[in-house]
Enzyme design. Structure first.
Site, mmCIF file in Angstrom:
data_model
loop_
_atom_site.group_PDB
_atom_site.id
_atom_site.type_symbol
_atom_site.label_atom_id
_atom_site.label_comp_id
_atom_site.label_asym_id
_atom_site.label_seq_id
_atom_site.Cartn_x
_atom_site.Cartn_y
_atom_site.Cartn_z
ATOM 1 N N TYR A 134 0.863 -1.182 0.000
ATOM 2 C CA TYR A 134 0.000 0.000 0.000
ATOM 3 C C TYR A 134 0.896 1.227 0.000
ATOM 4 O O TYR A 134 1.752 1.388 0.874
ATOM 5 C CB TYR A 134 -0.920 0.018 1.219
ATOM 6 C CG TYR A 134 -1.944 1.130 1.138
ATOM 7 C CD1 TYR A 134 -3.032 1.004 0.291
ATOM 8 C CD2 TYR A 134 -1.809 2.298 1.883
ATOM 9 C CE1 TYR A 134 -3.978 2.020 0.180
ATOM 10 C CE2 TYR A 134 -2.746 3.318 1.788
ATOM 11 C CZ TYR A 134 -3.822 3.171 0.930
ATOM 12 O OH TYR A 134 -4.742 4.177 0.810
ATOM 13 N N GLN A 196 -10.560 -0.780 1.113
ATOM 14 C CA GLN A 196 -10.938 -1.569 -0.058
ATOM 15 C C GLN A 196 -9.714 -2.055 -0.837
ATOM 16 O O GLN A 196 -9.730 -3.153 -1.419
ATOM 17 C CB GLN A 196 -11.887 -0.782 -0.968
ATOM 18 C CG GLN A 196 -11.365 0.517 -1.528
ATOM 19 C CD GLN A 196 -11.629 1.712 -0.625
ATOM 20 O OE1 GLN A 196 -11.819 1.565 0.571
ATOM 21 N NE2 GLN A 196 -11.640 2.904 -1.212
ATOM 22 N N ASN A 219 -3.401 5.443 7.040
ATOM 23 C CA ASN A 219 -4.109 6.094 8.147
ATOM 24 C C ASN A 219 -4.675 5.059 9.114
ATOM 25 O O ASN A 219 -4.386 3.862 9.029
ATOM 26 C CB ASN A 219 -5.201 7.017 7.603
ATOM 27 C CG ASN A 219 -6.258 6.266 6.803
ATOM 28 O OD1 ASN A 219 -6.407 5.035 6.910
ATOM 29 N ND2 ASN A 219 -7.011 6.990 5.990
ATOM 30 N N GLN A 264 9.671 15.560 12.038
ATOM 31 C CA GLN A 264 8.773 14.420 12.182
ATOM 32 C C GLN A 264 7.408 14.834 12.722
ATOM 33 O O GLN A 264 6.391 14.218 12.396
ATOM 34 C CB GLN A 264 9.405 13.367 13.095
ATOM 35 C CG GLN A 264 10.607 12.684 12.469
ATOM 36 C CD GLN A 264 10.273 11.996 11.164
ATOM 37 O OE1 GLN A 264 9.462 11.068 11.110
ATOM 38 N NE2 GLN A 264 10.901 12.434 10.083
ATOM 39 N N HIS A 267 4.581 15.192 10.246
ATOM 40 C CA HIS A 267 3.825 14.071 9.680
ATOM 41 C C HIS A 267 2.335 14.159 10.014
ATOM 42 O O HIS A 267 1.497 13.742 9.215
ATOM 43 C CB HIS A 267 4.377 12.741 10.200
ATOM 44 C CG HIS A 267 5.507 12.205 9.371
ATOM 45 N ND1 HIS A 267 5.310 11.581 8.161
ATOM 46 C CD2 HIS A 267 6.835 12.195 9.575
ATOM 47 C CE1 HIS A 267 6.471 11.216 7.656
ATOM 48 N NE2 HIS A 267 7.421 11.585 8.497
ATOM 49 N N GLU A 332 10.390 5.346 17.371
ATOM 50 C CA GLU A 332 10.509 4.887 15.989
ATOM 51 C C GLU A 332 11.828 5.382 15.380
ATOM 52 O O GLU A 332 12.593 4.598 14.806
ATOM 53 C CB GLU A 332 9.325 5.434 15.179
ATOM 54 C CG GLU A 332 9.371 5.072 13.704
ATOM 55 C CD GLU A 332 8.266 5.771 12.921
ATOM 56 O OE1 GLU A 332 7.988 5.312 11.798
ATOM 57 O OE2 GLU A 332 7.695 6.760 13.416
ATOM 58 N N HIS A 333 12.079 6.667 15.466
ATOM 59 C CA HIS A 333 13.325 7.269 14.984
ATOM 60 C C HIS A 333 14.060 7.875 16.165
ATOM 61 O O HIS A 333 13.460 8.602 16.962
ATOM 62 C CB HIS A 333 13.047 8.385 13.973
ATOM 63 C CG HIS A 333 12.169 7.990 12.832
ATOM 64 N ND1 HIS A 333 10.811 8.273 12.804
ATOM 65 C CD2 HIS A 333 12.455 7.342 11.677
ATOM 66 C CE1 HIS A 333 10.305 7.815 11.668
ATOM 67 N NE2 HIS A 333 11.272 7.251 10.969
ATOM 68 N N ASP A 366 13.849 8.807 5.663
ATOM 69 C CA ASP A 366 12.448 8.951 5.232
ATOM 70 C C ASP A 366 12.329 9.012 3.711
ATOM 71 O O ASP A 366 11.398 8.455 3.129
ATOM 72 C CB ASP A 366 11.850 10.236 5.818
ATOM 73 C CG ASP A 366 11.148 9.994 7.136
ATOM 74 O OD1 ASP A 366 11.084 8.837 7.577
ATOM 75 O OD2 ASP A 366 10.667 10.971 7.735
ATOM 76 N N HIS A 426 3.453 -40.992 18.996
ATOM 77 C CA HIS A 426 4.798 -40.434 18.861
ATOM 78 C C HIS A 426 5.845 -41.507 19.151
ATOM 79 O O HIS A 426 6.853 -41.647 18.428
ATOM 80 C CB HIS A 426 5.001 -39.269 19.834
ATOM 81 C CG HIS A 426 4.466 -37.964 19.349
ATOM 82 N ND1 HIS A 426 3.114 -37.722 19.234
ATOM 83 C CD2 HIS A 426 5.106 -36.834 18.952
ATOM 84 C CE1 HIS A 426 2.935 -36.480 18.783
ATOM 85 N NE2 HIS A 426 4.130 -35.918 18.593
#
Length: 439
Positions: A134, A196, A219, A264, A267, A332-333, A366, A426
């Site tokens: 995506y 979708q 999102n 950042q 964003h 994250e960063h 990025d 077994h």
């Protein structure tokens, strides 16, 4: 991105806050309304198939009919409609991301070893067959996302990678995003967005078999769709709002630190930015620099609320406390700008990706220029998980090859354990081979 109360209690007296968030934590992606909406959409698409996908495309993407798949010519020619400098930058990012991913793949080696005479074991690294990527193109079209998803999957050896990207206001795809996907080796591109798109790839509604794995940011609805589709397909990770943290001392330039925090925060209005510093004066200088830069920042309407509501500045008494605080945030960063960068690099454990020294900035990754992947864990996920890489697209498949001569030692031990557990079948698999061996 916040400190845990237990850690703060343990560190009591060795830190102080210069700025705390107005809102305790970014809004969770697990919004009940989002969960319900996504669940209904996936159920509807599962029942009605492509008819439902196109209905949602009309309602949410303003789809007006026609083929949602780009032709090979449209994909290949996407770069022709870009400014030369943008095209060159995309080509550079694609090249560097492929190079780094290739280096990673080369280090994932098949092997076989004989643990004891007659017992050979090994691993084969086999790529998944089909990946769906995506590629977001909403408020900000994230051009480099194709490098990190499509390109890295191809570097891992995935035979088929398809991509979906939401339409622009004119109904077409974003040319920069498509060109990045083209350079990354994408096989098919569909102009389709949101839930979708993910459902169509996962359910095999795009004229191909279902994908085995879904990757790429999006999102809250995209994140929730990935969460609910997990199990039907594999996913890369569940990412929340983008995060940045800087660990700096009084050797760092407050203007640079402030710029990187805002880089950042830009964003989204719920993107946390955190500073941990060993210098109170430096922390105050960074806060002042952030306010100055916000006054002239074109994206102040986004970065401003993010900094106001979720930004934090914490002063640590020493570098050990700074490491404890930062590992607790698990950002994250993570940028480190100190006189002891190597020491911090050796001692920090929890982060998605780290950027060392004053010449490093998150934006380099990025946009694909550093070669490393920007699909990274958020919301503390770096405490237990790493970001997307070629290793996520390959399966380390183990095997064993056992000789007749090695059978007695193996079978007798398995029989003993199986009998103690009461697992007769077994045990029989071992005793039958013992009997054959004795013959």
């Amino acid at each position: 991105m916040r400190f845990t109360p237990a850690l703060l209690d343990r560190l009591d007296g060795s830190f102080s806050h210069l700025k705390t968030p107005l809102i305790d934590a970014p809004a969770a992606q697990r919004d009940p309304a989002v969960i319900e909406t996504v669940s209904k959409m996936l159920s509807d698409i599962g029942r009605r198939g492509m008819d439902a996908v196109l209905d949602y495309a009309r309602r949410l993407d303003h789809y007006e009919g026609g083929d949602i798949e780009l032709t090979a010519t449209q994909i290949a020619s996407s770069g022709e409609r870009l400014a030369p400098e943008l095209r060159a930058a995309i080509e550079l990012g694609s090249e560097r991301t492929k190079a780094f991913a290739g280096e990673q793949r080369d280090r994932l080696r098949d092997f076989e070893t004989e643990l004891v005479p007659g017992l050979a074991t090994g691993v084969r690294y086999v790529p998944v067959s089909r990946v769906g990527a995506y590629l977001p193109a909403g408020r900000f079209p994230l051009t480099a996302s194709a490098f990190m998803t499509v390109g890295v999957a191809k570097a891992a050896g995935v035979p088929t990678v398809i991509a979906c990207t939401p339409p622009q206001p004119d109904g077409g795809a974003n040319d920069a995003v498509v060109y990045a996907a083209h350079l990354s080796g994408v096989d098919r591109v569909f102009v389709l967005g949101g839930v979708q798109a993910l459902a169509a790839m996962a359910y095999g509604l795009l004229g191909d078999l279902p994908v085995d794995m879904l990757v790429g940011a999006g999102n809250a609805f995209v994140a929730e769709a990935k969460r609910q589709l997990f199990g039907t397909v594999a996913i890369d990770l569940l990412a929340g709002p983008s995060e940045v943290a800087v660990l700096s001392d009084d050797s760092a330039d407050p203007e640079i630190v402030a710029a990187d925090l805002l880089g950042q925060a830009e964003h989204g209005p719920n993107s946390p930015a955190a500073l941990v510093t060993t210098s109170r004066e430096h922390g105050r200088a960074v806060i002042a620099a952030v306010e100055r830069q916000l006054a002239t920042l074109a994206t102040e309407s986004i970065a401003g609320p993010a900094w106001r509501d979720y930004g934090t500045v914490t002063v640590a008494a020493d570098r050990e406390t700074a490491v404890a605080l930062m590992d607790d945030l698990a950002p994250e960063h993570l940028e480190v700008i100190t006189t002891d960068d190597d020491w911090y690099h050796a001692h920090l454990r929890n982060y998605g990706s780290i950027f060392l020294g004053p010449w490093s900035t998150v934006a380099y990754s990025d946009k694909g220029m550093a070669g490393t992947n920007h699909v990274l864990p958020t919301a503390g996920g770096a405490k237990h998980s790493a970001g997307l890489s070629v290793s996520r697209f390959v399966k380390p498949l183990t095997y064993q090859r056992i000789s007749r001569a090695a059978t007695p030692a193996l079978a007798e031990a398995v029989q003993t354990i199986s009998d103690s557990e009461g697992m007769a079948a077994h045990s029989a698999t071992a005793t039958m081979r013992l009997a054959t061996y004795a013959e």
